[in-house]
Structures are given as structure tokens and as C-alpha cells.
Motif scaffolding. Structure first.
Motif, PDB file in Angstrom:
ATOM      1  N   ASP A   2      54.638  48.921  61.390  1.00  0.00           N
ATOM      2  CA  ASP A   2      53.197  48.747  61.526  1.00  0.00           C
ATOM      3  C   ASP A   2      52.540  49.989  62.116  1.00  0.00           C
ATOM      4  O   ASP A   2      51.332  50.181  61.966  1.00  0.00           O
ATOM      5  N   PHE A   3      53.337  50.793  62.801  1.00  0.00           N
ATOM      6  CA  PHE A   3      52.792  51.991  63.427  1.00  0.00           C
ATOM      7  C   PHE A   3      52.209  52.948  62.393  1.00  0.00           C
ATOM      8  O   PHE A   3      51.292  53.694  62.679  1.00  0.00           O
ATOM      9  N   PHE A   4      52.722  52.934  61.160  1.00  0.00           N
ATOM     10  CA  PHE A   4      52.303  53.864  60.127  1.00  0.00           C
ATOM     11  C   PHE A   4      51.259  53.266  59.180  1.00  0.00           C
ATOM     12  O   PHE A   4      51.035  53.802  58.100  1.00  0.00           O
ATOM     13  N   LYS A   5      50.631  52.176  59.596  1.00  0.00           N
ATOM     14  CA  LYS A   5      49.623  51.571  58.723  1.00  0.00           C
ATOM     15  C   LYS A   5      48.443  52.503  58.485  1.00  0.00           C
ATOM     16  O   LYS A   5      47.811  52.463  57.432  1.00  0.00           O
ATOM     17  N   PHE A   6      48.130  53.356  59.467  1.00  0.00           N
ATOM     18  CA  PHE A   6      46.996  54.258  59.312  1.00  0.00           C
ATOM     19  C   PHE A   6      47.240  55.288  58.215  1.00  0.00           C
ATOM     20  O   PHE A   6      46.309  55.953  57.750  1.00  0.00           O
ATOM     21  N   LEU A   7      48.513  55.456  57.775  1.00  0.00           N
ATOM     22  CA  LEU A   7      48.824  56.410  56.719  1.00  0.00           C
ATOM     23  C   LEU A   7      48.592  55.847  55.326  1.00  0.00           C
ATOM     24  O   LEU A   7      48.701  56.590  54.341  1.00  0.00           O
ATOM     25  N   ALA A   8      48.277  54.556  55.213  1.00  0.00           N
ATOM     26  CA  ALA A   8      48.123  53.934  53.890  1.00  0.00           C
ATOM     27  C   ALA A   8      47.088  54.651  53.018  1.00  0.00           C
ATOM     28  O   ALA A   8      47.368  54.928  51.836  1.00  0.00           O
ATOM     29  N   PRO A   9      45.895  54.998  53.526  1.00  0.00           N
ATOM     30  CA  PRO A   9      44.939  55.719  52.669  1.00  0.00           C
ATOM     31  C   PRO A   9      45.449  57.095  52.238  1.00  0.00           C
ATOM     32  O   PRO A   9      45.225  57.517  51.108  1.00  0.00           O
ATOM     33  N   ILE A  10      46.163  57.783  53.144  1.00  0.00           N
ATOM     34  CA  ILE A  10      46.692  59.106  52.809  1.00  0.00           C
ATOM     35  C   ILE A  10      47.813  58.972  51.781  1.00  0.00           C
ATOM     36  O   ILE A  10      47.940  59.794  50.863  1.00  0.00           O
ATOM     37  N   GLU A  11      48.641  57.923  51.907  1.00  0.00           N
ATOM     38  CA  GLU A  11      49.687  57.679  50.908  1.00  0.00           C
ATOM     39  C   GLU A  11      49.067  57.453  49.533  1.00  0.00           C
ATOM     40  O   GLU A  11      49.597  57.945  48.519  1.00  0.00           O
ATOM     41  N   TRP A  12      47.964  56.736  49.500  1.00  0.00           N
ATOM     42  CA  TRP A  12      47.281  56.461  48.224  1.00  0.00           C
ATOM     43  C   TRP A  12      46.790  57.775  47.599  1.00  0.00           C
ATOM     44  O   TRP A  12      46.949  57.988  46.384  1.00  0.00           O
ATOM     45  N   VAL A  13      46.201  58.659  48.418  1.00  0.00           N
ATOM     46  CA  VAL A  13      45.717  59.948  47.916  1.00  0.00           C
ATOM     47  C   VAL A  13      46.879  60.811  47.421  1.00  0.00           C
ATOM     48  O   VAL A  13      46.814  61.422  46.341  1.00  0.00           O
ATOM     49  N   VAL A  14      47.967  60.847  48.197  1.00  0.00           N
ATOM     50  CA  VAL A  14      49.138  61.637  47.808  1.00  0.00           C
ATOM     51  C   VAL A  14      49.705  61.120  46.487  1.00  0.00           C
ATOM     52  O   VAL A  14      50.069  61.911  45.589  1.00  0.00           O
ATOM     53  N   ALA A  15      49.788  59.817  46.345  1.00  0.00           N
ATOM     54  CA  ALA A  15      50.321  59.233  45.106  1.00  0.00           C
ATOM     55  C   ALA A  15      49.469  59.612  43.901  1.00  0.00           C
ATOM     56  O   ALA A  15      49.993  59.965  42.831  1.00  0.00           O
ATOM     57  N   TRP A  16      48.158  59.563  44.052  1.00  0.00           N
ATOM     58  CA  TRP A  16      47.271  59.907  42.941  1.00  0.00           C
ATOM     59  C   TRP A  16      47.355  61.393  42.596  1.00  0.00           C
ATOM     60  O   TRP A  16      47.343  61.773  41.416  1.00  0.00           O
ATOM     61  N   SER A 119      50.316  67.426  58.947  1.00  0.00           N
ATOM     62  CA  SER A 119      51.325  66.468  59.402  1.00  0.00           C
ATOM     63  C   SER A 119      51.147  65.082  58.796  1.00  0.00           C
ATOM     64  O   SER A 119      52.133  64.489  58.320  1.00  0.00           O
ATOM     65  N   PRO A 120      49.920  64.500  58.752  1.00  0.00           N
ATOM     66  CA  PRO A 120      49.778  63.188  58.094  1.00  0.00           C
ATOM     67  C   PRO A 120      50.172  63.223  56.622  1.00  0.00           C
ATOM     68  O   PRO A 120      50.764  62.258  56.108  1.00  0.00           O
ATOM     69  N   ILE A 121      49.856  64.335  55.922  1.00  0.00           N
ATOM     70  CA  ILE A 121      50.234  64.446  54.506  1.00  0.00           C
ATOM     71  C   ILE A 121      51.746  64.487  54.375  1.00  0.00           C
ATOM     72  O   ILE A 121      52.342  63.871  53.476  1.00  0.00           O
ATOM     73  N   PHE A 122      52.387  65.209  55.291  1.00  0.00           N
ATOM     74  CA  PHE A 122      53.843  65.321  55.291  1.00  0.00           C
ATOM     75  C   PHE A 122      54.479  63.942  55.453  1.00  0.00           C
ATOM     76  O   PHE A 122      55.389  63.561  54.685  1.00  0.00           O
ATOM     77  N   PHE A 123      54.018  63.178  56.441  1.00  0.00           N
ATOM     78  CA  PHE A 123      54.589  61.850  56.673  1.00  0.00           C
ATOM     79  C   PHE A 123      54.224  60.879  55.559  1.00  0.00           C
ATOM     80  O   PHE A 123      55.023  59.984  55.215  1.00  0.00           O
TER      81      PHE A 123
END
Length: 354
Positions: A2-16, A119-123
Motif C-alpha cells: 500500500d505504501f506505493f499506491k501514490f505511484l499508480a498514476p506514474i505507472e500508468w504514464v510509464v505504461a502508456w 526516482s518516482p519514474i524509476f520505481f
């Protein structure tokens, strides 16, 4: 997790971004599905992210130069409060240091901003690659355009036999470990040379001394060691991302240092030598700086040691007094003490002029 929930929007951008880069490579002729196109899509992700960070990169260069230029003043403050541990001295030292940062328009954290933003993009990329297997099996939700079929294609893509989701500690295949080990070495080496390029070639001599310079030299070796230890837990795709990022940084810094070196640095000296060689090859001779003369009325003449002050009587000499005028000059004979009957201390009468 749950600690990495804030990365969900960045994960979506990276995936696209990865998906669109892959589609662009397929349009240019690369095969669809598993293959080198997904590896190159990670390289495309790096290029897009670094282009977006170019303004911050120039701010980082400006902040680094500001930190270099204030080193002499910083050392003066440290010398001023050396050995003083009382609260008042510490508070005064902190206040003067902050005033110095405001004066030069910089601070130690400005030079770290691009790394902190990456760093957020990396994670996020780390989590996307780690989630490929669960997504491909249906055990995890899709991330943007990466559904089960796309995740299966990415997971099956490989670089010299190593899949993008393979991790050194989680595989027993020798070839895969060799590829991952080579990528870890490349990541650590590019990290070291990137930091060395910035600290050794683009710093004036004054910035290469003192506590801060010692800290920077220490970090020059600490960062590669950290990546070497932690790299065994990174997927192949993350190692490709970080190595590509370092190569981009090296090229970007090389161009910036070559064109806009810091004043007083080794890079500035080399730039001036290049400019001098180019000018000599073109037959251009640099003119010496013009000598500015003082106005005639204000020029000071050199004084001789035997020259008297203005207004003082000039002694008559044979060289300065014409011979035909010597007789006309007033003559004072030495008094005769016997004729006058006076002592040497009494007034001496003068002879009448002829």
C-alpha cells in the motif's frame, strides 16, 4: 504494498509511454510482439523523460556552478566559526550560510532535483516490470494499455537471452546472469564517469578543496557501490533504463561542459586552448589590449631625487649661471672676525654692493 499506491498514476504514464514507443517502432518496421522493440521502447521512455527534464537539467547546472563559486566564501564562514560549538555560534553560522545561498541564488538541493524527480519514474518502471507476470496470468489488473497479452509480449522479450523481467537473484540460468552482471557493471561504470565528469572537469580549483569537495569525492565512489549492491535485485528492464539514463546524462553534460564551462575550471582552460588553436589555424592574430594613456595635462612626470620642492631658492652654479653674469650677481664675503671685532656668534655685517 500500500505504501506505493501514490505511484499508480506514474505507472500508468510509464505504461502508456512504453506502449506508444513500441507502436512507433513497429510502424518503422520492427516486428510486433515479443522482440527487441520492447527493449528499445524502454530506451524511448528514457529519451522522452530526459527531454522533459531538460529545463531542470540547466537549473541543475546553474545550481552546481553557484555552489562552486561560493566555495571560497563558504570556507571563510567555516573558518570563522571553527571550533565554536555554542548554540549562538551555530545559529549565526547557519544564518550566514543561508544568506550566502540567497546571494548566489542556489542551494545544495537544487543540483539533486533531476535525480529526485526521476526516482518516482524509476520505481514506477520497476513495479510495471515486476507486475508483468501477474498481469499476463490474470492475477493482477492491467496497467493502462498493458493488458494480459501485451504483458506476455513484454515479459517474453529478451536482451541477449535475458528477459526484461529477469532478476539476478531469481534466475539460475548462467547466460542470463552473465547478461545481468554486464548490465550492472555498465550501470555502475556510467554512474561513476557521469559524476566524475561533473566534479573533476567542471569545477574551479577553489571548489576542489574543503569539506564539501571531500563529500563529493566520497559520493563519487559511494553511488556506484550502492548500485552494485542493489543491482542484483533490479529487473533487466530497469538496468537498461538506468544505464541508458546515465549515457544520456554523460552526453548532455559533455556538450554543456564543452560549450559552457564553469569559470576557472579545467574545462574552461581547454575551451580557451581550442579557441586559440582555431584562431591560429585561420590566421587570426589576437590583438593586444590597447593601452589607455592619461590626458596630457594630467600626466605625472617622474621626479629626480635631487630635485627641490617648488618655491625653494635654486643655488647658483657654474653650469646654470652664465659666466658673463657672475660679476653682476650679489657677492657676500665671509666676515673677518678680526676686522669687525665680533665673535662667531654675533651678527655678521654685510659689505655694500658695488
Amino acid at each position: 504494498m500500500d505504501f506505493f499506491k501514490f505511484l499508480a498514476p506514474i505507472e500508468w504514464v510509464v505504461a502508456w509511454i512504453m506502449y506508444l514507443c513500441h507502436q512507433g517502432l513497429v510502424f518503422l518496421g520492427l516486428d510486433n510482439g515479443p522482440g527487441i522493440a520492447w527493449v528499445l521502447s524502454i530506451v524511448g521512455l528514457v529519451i522522452i523523460i530526459r527531454i522533459l527534464l531538460i529545463p531542470l537539467f540547466f537549473k541543475q547546472i546553474k545550481a552546481s556552478r553557484g555552489m562552486q563559486m561560493l566555495q571560497p566564501e563558504m570556507q571563510a564562514i567555516q573558518k570563522k566559526y571553527k571550533g565554536k560549538t555554542d548554540p549562538a555560534s551555530r545559529e549565526a553560522m547557519s544564518r550566514e550560510t543561508m544568506d550566502l545561498y540567497r546571494k548566489h541564488g542556489t542551494n545544495p538541493f537544487s543540483s539533486c532535483m533531476p535525480i529526485l524527480l526521476q526516482s518516482p519514474i524509476f520505481f514506477a518502471l520497476f513495479r510495471v516490470l515486476n507486475g508483468l507476470v501477474p498481469i499476463s496470468t490474470g492475477d493482477a489488473k492491467p496497467i493502462g494499455p498493458i493488458d494480459a497479452s501485451v504483458a506476455s509480449d513484454i515479459e517474453s522479450s529478451s536482451l541477449f537471452g535475458a528477459h526484461l523481467s529477469d532478476v539476478f537473484l531469481q534466475t539460475t540460468d548462467t547466460q542470463t546472469r552473465i547478461v545481468i552482471g554486464a548490465l550492472i557493471v555498465a550501470m555502475c561504470a556510467t554512474t561513476f564517469f557521469t559524476q566524475r565528469q561533473l566534479t573533476m572537469k567542471n569545477m574551479p580549483k577553489s571548489a576542489l578543496e574543503g569539506p564539501m569537495a571531500s563529500t563529493q569525492k566520497m559520493m563519487l565512489y559511494v553511488f556506484p557501490f550502492i548500485f552494485a549492491v542493489s543491482g542484483v535485485n533490479f529487473p533487466v528492464g530497469v538496468l537498461v533504463y538506468w544505464t541508458t539514463t546515465n549515457l544520456w546524462s554523460m552526453g548532455q553534460q559533455f556538450y554543456t561542459i564543452k560549450r559552457m564551462p564553469a569559470p576557472g575550471s579545467e574545462a574552461e582552460r581547454l575551451m580557451k586552448e581550442r579557441q586559440a588553436r582555431k584562431a591560429a589555424a585561420k590566421g587570426i592574430v589576437e590583438e593586444a589590449a590597447p593601452v589607455i594613456e592619461q590626458p596630457r595635462g594630467q600626466r605625472q612626470q617622474p621626479k629626480r631625487k635631487n630635485r627641490q620642492k617648488p618655491g625653494a631658492a635654486r643655488p647658483a652654479t657654474a653650469a646654470s649661471t652664465p659666466s658673463d653674469k657672475i660679476e653682476d650677481a650679489p657677492i657676500e664675503d665671509e666676515p673677518d672676525a678680526q676686522d669687525t671685532g665680533t665673535s662667531s656668534g654675533s651678527p655678521k655685517p654685510k659689505r655694500p654692493k658695488k
